[in-house]
Structures are given as C-alpha cells and as structure tokens.
Design a protein around this motif. Structure first.
Motif, PDB file in Angstrom:
ATOM      1  N   THR A  85      -4.251  13.048   8.002  1.00 15.83           N
ATOM      2  CA  THR A  85      -2.660  11.603   8.404  1.00 15.83           C
ATOM      3  C   THR A  85      -2.633  10.703   7.714  1.00 15.83           C
ATOM      4  O   THR A  85      -3.292  10.035   6.639  1.00 15.83           O
ATOM      5  N   GLU A  86      -2.079  10.273   8.050  1.00 13.23           N
ATOM      6  CA  GLU A  86      -1.280   8.873   7.679  1.00 13.23           C
ATOM      7  C   GLU A  86      -2.686   8.013   7.478  1.00 13.23           C
ATOM      8  O   GLU A  86      -3.585   7.354   8.612  1.00 13.23           O
ATOM      9  N   GLY A  95       1.650   1.654  -6.060  1.00 10.39           N
ATOM     10  CA  GLY A  95       1.697   2.447  -7.638  1.00 10.39           C
ATOM     11  C   GLY A  95       1.038   3.219  -7.341  1.00 10.39           C
ATOM     12  O   GLY A  95       1.168   4.440  -6.344  1.00 10.39           O
ATOM     13  N   PRO A  96       0.738   4.087  -8.251  1.00 12.68           N
ATOM     14  CA  PRO A  96       0.024   5.951  -8.318  1.00 12.68           C
ATOM     15  C   PRO A  96      -1.221   5.685  -8.109  1.00 12.68           C
ATOM     16  O   PRO A  96      -1.888   5.023  -7.740  1.00 12.68           O
ATOM     17  N   TYR A  97      -1.646   7.084  -7.004  1.00 12.17           N
ATOM     18  CA  TYR A  97      -3.399   7.106  -6.734  1.00 12.17           C
ATOM     19  C   TYR A  97      -3.215   8.881  -7.125  1.00 12.17           C
ATOM     20  O   TYR A  97      -2.198   9.370  -7.534  1.00 12.17           O
ATOM     21  N   LYS A 113       5.021   2.946   1.811  1.00  9.65           N
ATOM     22  CA  LYS A 113       4.683   2.342   2.700  1.00  9.65           C
ATOM     23  C   LYS A 113       4.050   3.028   4.722  1.00  9.65           C
ATOM     24  O   LYS A 113       5.197   3.470   4.616  1.00  9.65           O
ATOM     25  N   GLY A 114       3.565   3.112   5.077  1.00  8.14           N
ATOM     26  CA  GLY A 114       3.246   3.431   6.225  1.00  8.14           C
ATOM     27  C   GLY A 114       4.013   3.327   8.110  1.00  8.14           C
ATOM     28  O   GLY A 114       4.692   2.580   7.194  1.00  8.14           O
ATOM     29  N   CYS A 120      -0.084   3.202   2.884  1.00  8.87           N
ATOM     30  CA  CYS A 120      -0.430   4.047   2.486  1.00  8.87           C
ATOM     31  C   CYS A 120      -0.193   5.392   1.767  1.00  8.87           C
ATOM     32  O   CYS A 120       0.307   4.931   1.288  1.00  8.87           O
ATOM     33  N   LEU A 121      -1.304   6.120   2.351  1.00  2.87           N
ATOM     34  CA  LEU A 121      -1.231   7.584   1.812  1.00  2.87           C
ATOM     35  C   LEU A 121      -1.170   8.394   2.700  1.00  2.87           C
ATOM     36  O   LEU A 121      -2.669   8.464   3.499  1.00  2.87           O
ATOM     37  N   VAL A 122      -1.120   9.854   2.800  1.00  7.31           N
ATOM     38  CA  VAL A 122      -1.134  11.138   3.487  1.00  7.31           C
ATOM     39  C   VAL A 122      -2.913  11.425   3.181  1.00  7.31           C
ATOM     40  O   VAL A 122      -2.261  12.128   2.197  1.00  7.31           O
ATOM     41  N   ALA A 123      -3.866  11.844   3.720  1.00 12.63           N
ATOM     42  CA  ALA A 123      -4.817  12.334   3.086  1.00 12.63           C
ATOM     43  C   ALA A 123      -4.743  13.425   3.053  1.00 12.63           C
ATOM     44  O   ALA A 123      -4.472  14.115   3.551  1.00 12.63           O
TER      45      ALA A 123
END
Length: 710
Positions: A85-86, A95-97, A113-114, A120-123
């Motif tokens: 999920t978002e 930046g990076p994760y 961007k969500g 955001c990031l996608v889990a």
C-alpha cells in the motif's frame, strides 16, 4: 470535576484546540442523545497524563508546539502500514530510500508524491518489521498483512466449521492419584493440558481460556483475571511444575503438606484462594530451592535462556513481586506502590537496585515461577495440538491492568497516569462506571514505536493459537476517569485504531494465530466492518441475538431471537460469556434471583416484570430453536440450544464448560465483588468424569451436530 454544559466557555486560551489535537473528545452525546461537554479540569487532567501540561495559556501553547513537532517533519520511531500500500511519510521526506526487510531482502527506491501530493513510498509485499533508511535517519517500517489469518487460512478449509470449548482455568478438576490430589484447590496448566487433550479427542479445534495474566502473589485473594498486575507475564499459581520438573520433584515439594489438607482444599465447591495459594507457593519455593542446587543441567540452561530472553522486563516484574510482599503491614494489608516510600516508586532508583541485590534469592524465585508457568502453558497448548486440535488454545487479553500492579510500577511511561478506564453514564448505570484499570497513553504509543502494545500481543500469543481481545472498542476510544473524579466526569480519548488493528494482524500472522474481538453492546457505526476488514472475528452471543418483532402486535411485544442462519458470519458463535447467565441459569432465572437478592435492580426494573419477560423469552427461544416442539420444558433444553447456536454460519463455535456440564451459576456477576462467588466456582466433576458422563456426551453431540451442517 464537573461536566460542562453544552454551551460552556469559548476556547479563549486554546485548551479546546489542544484537547482536540491530543485526541480528546470534548463534545459527546449521552445515552439519551443529549449533548454534553467535558469540563476544563477533566481536559487538563487527561492532557497532563499525556505529558501535555495545560495549566496556563503558556503551557497550552508549548504543548501544542510539542504535539505539532511530534506529528510534523520528523520521522517517527515506527511507521505502520500494509503490504503493497501507499505509505505516507513526513512532509520533509525527499530523495532515495532503502528498506532492509527481515528476510534479508533490500528494496531501494525514490520517495514519490502520493495521491494527496504528500511524500510516500509503496510498502513491501512482505509482512514484517523492516528498517526504513532515509538518508541518515532510520525508522521501523511495520508492514502488516491486509488481514489477520482467517480460520480458513489456519485450517486449510475454504469454509471451516470449527468448534471448541471455553474454560475458566481455575475451575478445572483432575482425578486424585493414589496419595495426593493433582490440582491442590484450583485448576492449573496441568489440568488445562488434560482438558486440551480430552477436548481434542472429542473433535474440538480450539480451547478458549480465561485470562492467565500475572496476578499479585502476595495477595491471592485478588482473583479477578480481568484486573491483573501485569499482562506481560503469567499467573504463577497456574504453573504445573510436574510437567516441567517431573512428578517426583513435585511429590518431594509437597512432602510437608498433609494429604488431608490437600484433599480438603480440592473438595471445596468454591476456591479458598488464600489457603490454596499458600500450599502452591510453599511447593514452588521448595522446588526453587531444590532446583538451585540439584536442577538438571538442560533445565538450568532453558531457565537461563528464558531469563535472558525476557531481560529487564522480567527482572522488574520479579523485583516488584518481592517489594510488594515486603510492604505488608502488621494488619496484613499492602499499600499500593503509589504510597510506598518515594525512592521505591521508581524502578530505576538506587534504593530499588539495593533491595534487589539484598533479596537476590527472592527475586530469582519469582523469575523461576514465571518460567515454570510459561513452560507448562506451552506444554498444554502443544499437547492439545498434538492430540488433534487444529487451532489450540485461545488466550484472553484483559482490557487493562490494575493501577497498583507490576506493569503500572515498572513501565509508568506507557500509561495514562492517575486515570482509570470506565464507562459514561447510561440508562442502566446512571452514575457511570469506574473499572479501576490502567490505559495506554496514545501519545506514548506513538513516541515509543508502539512497543508496549506489541510486547503485550507477543506475550499473550507466545504459547497459544489465538487471542480474544476484551473490549476491542478500546482500540478506537476509551472513557477515562481522572483519579478522584466521578465516572460521569470522564472523557473519551481517541486511540490509533488503524495502527493497532494492523499490528494485531501482523502479530497474529507472525504467530499463525487468529484474532477475535469482544464487540458486544453498542459500538460505533462501521466499527464491526473495520474488524472484518482486518480479519478480526467478532462475537455473536445467543442472549444478544435478538430481532425486532415483525408480525407481533403492540410496541411492548418482546423481540424475537434471530434465527442462526441470519447471524453475522464474520464472528464466533457462543451461548454465553463469563459475565452472562449460563444456559441453565438463564432458563431458571438465576441471574434475576441474584439481582433481586443483592438489590442490583435498576431504577426502572421490577422483579415481576423481569420474570414475566423471561417467561416470554423462554417461549420465544424454545419456539425459534425447535418450532415442532410440544409444551415448554421445565428444565433447560441445553442440547437443543447448543444445536441452535451451533447451526449458525459462524466459522467457530465456542461452548463454555459451564454449559457442557449444565451449571446453574455464571463465573462472574458484574457489579459485585464478594457478595457473589466471582472467580471461585469449580466444575462439579473431574475432567475425566465430565467426558465419561452420558449427559455431557449428549450436549457435545448436539454442538457437533450443528457444525456438521453446511
């Protein structure tokens, strides 16, 4: 503290804004839908319990700034999300994760961007507690499955029709051997093991048990399992040492106790907790002394590993137990820890450390007793599974703990200090209720990465196949009453329901366990759907499964009983609970007898009307359960009622042992302490005799019969 009128003062100093930001509901409606407003003193008390001072305008401004900083740009210790999920991140995330998964997998990407424009990031699609790295900052990324494991997942059946029994552990009886009773005045995990095996041989999939949290060893008369000292540990009186150390060791430990004394204790219908606990504790202390000098090397290794794994939390609990006993006054009373000398109220103080050093053997005894309890509970669960149970034991998680207990002393930052869980005034309780239980601080949960909640779930799932969560509505909100205030002068405090349900699903997934929530009574609209969406089963209890009359004339016609086919399917089917009448007790009006005898009738209750209503209900239930039945039976038709409940579409049926043996009284009568024999009643027969009884088999056959029907 007084409740404010609905049109009380305006928010000139920002108190209302701070309360709202902290999750306190200043405005609410009572049972008659009249608007109410929480008094400023109550708001300030709740805010102070969350370390948000609000005594002055400057306090309020600073507290609001602290709250804003907590929910603003900084990465929190834990982010709770769902697989795939978002997942929202702080506004400054760029930046990076990197995500370092528990499995060793490494996921790299760029912050996006969500849908709402926020970072955001996608889990990951992998449940677990992963590490999220953003530049030089790290946090735990708790990724939960979309739902807790279902019974279909756990049994491998697409439409499971599971069934099981429910037992109050203390109520169990075992057969006496040639010389000594095996349960010594109350049931323990050894008796639970025997029941698990016996139930499995009858085809049961699960055995639900009453809460077995740690109690007060120095005050065994405090026997309510729903008011424990610490939910992270076990009631050591339930330890079954023979299953860990062997029967010979237990026989030696009991050598100084006359068999006549043990037989007398075991023969009582009502448990004598102080006397029975004294015998058990003498045996445990003898076992500890023997273990210290002659314990088997492999067992010593297991014990050392247990202590190392539980760490400081176990040691703090053991120190509390020793300290608590040491505070006993000449009259036998023990003051709450809040009244101890100031230095002893802090578990990290030098004085507490000195006490522990001076009482090393006593502290070790309490750790040893916890080890025996954990090992014997695990043995009971494993024995049931090995005998054929597909699900095993179902633990019961109390909604809170006693404010003068081990947890409240050792982990003070976890809790809402000087607050008690309760309920606002309603039609049946016009003064409201104060349950005398602690509550987690939602702010502390957030700032500490939900550690207290996760630790509690892990403790209760460590040796079981599922958990029943008492008053699960408390994951969304709790009515909290400041110390010294009337229950009417409390307030609702909001909790992070989405995160707590997600963590429940994650821990259930990690333990391959099911989750059940006690959702009886009135719950907010949509709450039951939230439980279902998260894979948490609700509870369908026969006495509450009523429907408004359709063809019945008149506004006073009694509500009929809902046909089992129409019961909500995403729930556990039950005849009753520990707080409600047994099947026989309801049929014979035993609950009404007690309410009349103890003057527990409400202001609008009338004995004759209650009995007339029950007579009408008996007729309705009998006709609904068996439309072809003749005249109404004088005795409770327990097999017919069990078959009725069992035929519901619910994936799990749980039948209390009190209904299996046809007991009259319920385990607990709410609103009483010592005027009703709460938490003291034992089953009339031993486990072996119960399952050899033809009447028991007839009731079991009825329960199983309903499960066989699709």
């Amino acid at each position: 503290m007084k409740r404010g009128a609905a049109n009380a003062n305006t928010d000139s100093d920002g108190l209302s804004a701070l309360a709202a930001e902290a999750g306190i509901a200043e405005h609410w409606s009572d049972a008659r839908q009249r608007p109410q407003r929480v008094a400023p003193d109550t708001l300030r008390a709740l805010l102070a319990a969350m370390d948000l001072p609000a005594a002055t305008a400057r306090d309020i401004q600073e507290s609001r700034q602290r709250l804003a900083a907590q929910s603003g740009d900084a990465l929190p210790p834990m982010i709770v999300t769902r697989c795939g999920t978002e997942t929202a991140l702080p506004a400054t995330a760029r930046g990076p994760y990197r995500i370092l998964c528990e499995s060793g997998r490494v996921i790299e990407g760029m912050i996006q961007k969500g849908r709402d424009g926020a970072p955001c990031l996608v889990a990951p699609d992998e449940p677990g507690y992963h590490r999220l790295v953003l530049l030089s900052v790290q946090a735990t990324l708790a990724v939960a499955p979309l739902q807790a494991p279902s019974l279909a997942d756990l049994t491998g059946e697409s439409r499971p029709r599971c069934w099981g029994l429910a037992a109050q552990v203390y109520s169990l009886r075992q057969e006496a051997d040639a010389s000594l009773p095996r349960t010594h005045g109350f049931g323990d995990f050894g008796a639970l093991r025997e029941l698990a095996v016996a139930a499995a041989r009858q085809g049961a999939d699960m055995l639900a048990i009453s809460p077995v949290h740690a109690m007060f060893t120095a005050q065994p008369e405090r026997s309510s399992p729903y008011s424990p000292s610490n939910r992270l540990f076990l009631n050591v009186l339930y330890a079954a040492p023979a299953s860990v150390l062997g029967p010979d060791a237990m026989a030696r430990a009991l050598g100084g106790t006359a068999s006549a004394e043990l037989s007398a204790l075991d023969g009582l219908d009502l448990i004598d907790w102080p006397a029975a606990a004294a015998v058990r504790l003498r045996a445990l202390r003898a076992l500890h002394a023997d273990f210290a000098s002659h314990g088997d090397a492999s067992l010593r290794t297991r014990y050392a590993r247990f202590c190392a794994d539980r760490g400081q939390t176990l040691r703090d609990h053991a120190v509390f137990e020793a300290l608590h006993a040491a505070q006993r006054k000449p009259d036998g009373t023990i003051p709450p820890w809040q009244a101890w000398p100031a230095a002893l109220r802090d578990p990290a103080s030098p004085q507490v450390a000195r006490f522990a050093q001076d009482h090393t053997l006593e502290v070790d005894f309490h750790q040893f007793a916890q080890w025996l309890a954990a090992e014997s509970l695990a043995a009971a669960h494993d024995a049931g599974r090995e005998a054929g149970m597909r699900l095993g034991l179902l633990a019961d998680l109390a909604v809170g703990a006693s404010p003068d207990g081990s947890h409240a002393w050792s982990r003070q930052a976890d809790l809402m200090g000087r607050m008690s869980v309760g309920a606002p005034p309603d039609i049946y309780n016009p003064l409201g209720q104060n349950w005398g239980l602690t509550a987690f601080s939602p702010r502390a949960l957030h700032t500490q990465g939900y550690a207290a909640f996760i630790d509690m779930l892990r403790a209760v799932l460590a040796h079981t196949g599922g958990v029943r969560i008492d008053h699960i509505l408390g994951m969304a909100r709790l009515w909290l009453v400041p110390e010294g205030a009337s229950p009417a002068d409390g307030a609702y405090l909001r909790y992070p329901l989405q995160e707590l349900l997600a963590l429940t699903a994650l821990e259930a997934w990690r333990h391959r366990a099911c989750a059940i929530g006690e959702n009886l009574g009135t719950v907010p609209e949509g709450f039951d759907q939230r439980l279902e969406d998260n894979g948490v089963l609700g509870m369908n209890v026969l006495w509450f499964m009523r429907q408004a009359p359709d063809a019945q004339p008149g506004p006073d016609a009694p509500d009929g009983f809902t046909a089992p086919a129409d019961w909500p399917a995403h729930a556990v089917a039950m005849t009753t609970t520990h707080d409600l009448p047994t099947l026989r007790g309801w049929w014979e009006e035993r609950d009404i007898d007690w309410r009349v005898k103890l003057d527990l009738l409400g202001a609008d209750d009338d004995e004759q009307q209650l009995r007339a209503g029950r007579a009408a209900d008996r007729e309705l239930l009998a006709r609904t359960a068996d439309p072809d039945a003749g005249s109404l039976p004088r005795q409770a038709p327990i097999p017919a009622l069990l078959r009725f409940v069992s035929s519901s579409p619910c994936p799990l049926l749980l039948v209390p042992m009190e209904d299996i043996v046809g007991m009259l009284d319920q385990p607990n009568l709410p609103g009483t302490i010592d005027t009703h024999p709460n938490w003291r009643q034992r089953l009339p027969l031993s486990i072996r005799a119960i399952f050899a009884d033809p009447a028991t088999q007839a009731r079991l056959d009825a329960a199983r019969d309903g499960r066989r029907k699709p």
